[in-house]
Design a protein around this motif. Structure first.
Motif, PDB file in Angstrom:
ATOM      1  N   VAL A  93       0.878  -1.166   0.000  1.00 45.38           N
ATOM      2  CA  VAL A  93       0.000   0.000   0.000  1.00 45.38           C
ATOM      3  C   VAL A  93       0.918   1.220   0.000  1.00 45.38           C
ATOM      4  N   LEU A  94       0.732   2.092  -0.988  1.00 47.81           N
ATOM      5  CA  LEU A  94       1.542   3.301  -1.103  1.00 47.81           C
ATOM      6  C   LEU A  94       0.733   4.467  -0.558  1.00 47.81           C
ATOM      7  N   LEU A  95       1.175   5.041   0.550  1.00 44.91           N
ATOM      8  CA  LEU A  95       0.472   6.161   1.182  1.00 44.91           C
ATOM      9  C   LEU A  95       1.060   7.470   0.691  1.00 44.91           C
ATOM     10  N   LEU A  96       0.205   8.295   0.140  1.00 45.49           N
ATOM     11  CA  LEU A  96       0.595   9.623  -0.336  1.00 45.49           C
ATOM     12  C   LEU A  96      -0.179  10.652   0.486  1.00 45.49           C
ATOM     13  N   PRO A  97       0.427  11.166   1.575  1.00 44.58           N
ATOM     14  CA  PRO A  97      -0.290  12.123   2.414  1.00 44.58           C
ATOM     15  C   PRO A  97      -0.257  13.529   1.811  1.00 44.58           C
ATOM     16  N   SER A  98      -1.225  14.323   2.162  1.00 42.07           N
ATOM     17  CA  SER A  98      -1.251  15.718   1.743  1.00 42.07           C
ATOM     18  C   SER A  98      -0.074  16.448   2.389  1.00 42.07           C
ATOM     19  N   SER A  99       0.509  17.379   1.649  1.00 38.97           N
ATOM     20  CA  SER A  99       1.626  18.144   2.205  1.00 38.97           C
ATOM     21  C   SER A  99       1.161  19.076   3.319  1.00 38.97           C
TER      22      SER A  99
END
Length: 120
Positions: free
Chosen positions: A81-87
């Motif tokens: 699972v690739l987590l891309l959080p908001s900056s």
């Protein structure tokens, strides 16, 4: 006379070295080469956490409960699972998200960075 000659050689050598250092530092051989961007494989899920706290799984909005159930019961399980959080999210919030995700499933969770951000 030998002292003047030795001093002149040292001064010329040192000056030449200092003149070449900037060229050496900017040469392509010593420049940091950016790693090739990783491509997402079919078995991986892309998970986005927005600044408002909403979850998006592979582009679809999902609630926390649906996401937790999907992580536990998915067949076949994703390879990662690739987590891309908001900056806009704080590092503490991102750490809490990672911790929560790891409690929901034993699938590897990777923190991803957006393509547009500069490398350190």
């Amino acid at each position: 006379m030998p002292l003047v000659l030795a001093t002149a050689v040292v001064v010329v050598s040192l000056t030449g070295f200092l003149a070449v250092v900037p060229a050496l530092l900017s040469s392509q051989d010593l420049a940091v080469v950016e790693a090739a961007p990783r491509t997402r494989t079919a078995g991986q899920w892309l998970l986005v956490r927005s600044s408002s706290g909403s979850w998006y799984l592979n582009g679809d909005a999902v609630s926390s409960a649906v996401l937790a159930r999907s992580l536990r019961q998915a067949r076949p399980k994703p390879s990662a699972v690739l987590l891309l959080p908001s900056s806009a999210r704080t590092s503490a919030a991102v750490a809490a998200d990672l911790s929560w995700l790891r409690r929901q499933s034993n699938v590897p969770i990777r923190l991803e960075r957006p393509e547009g951000l500069a490398q350190p």
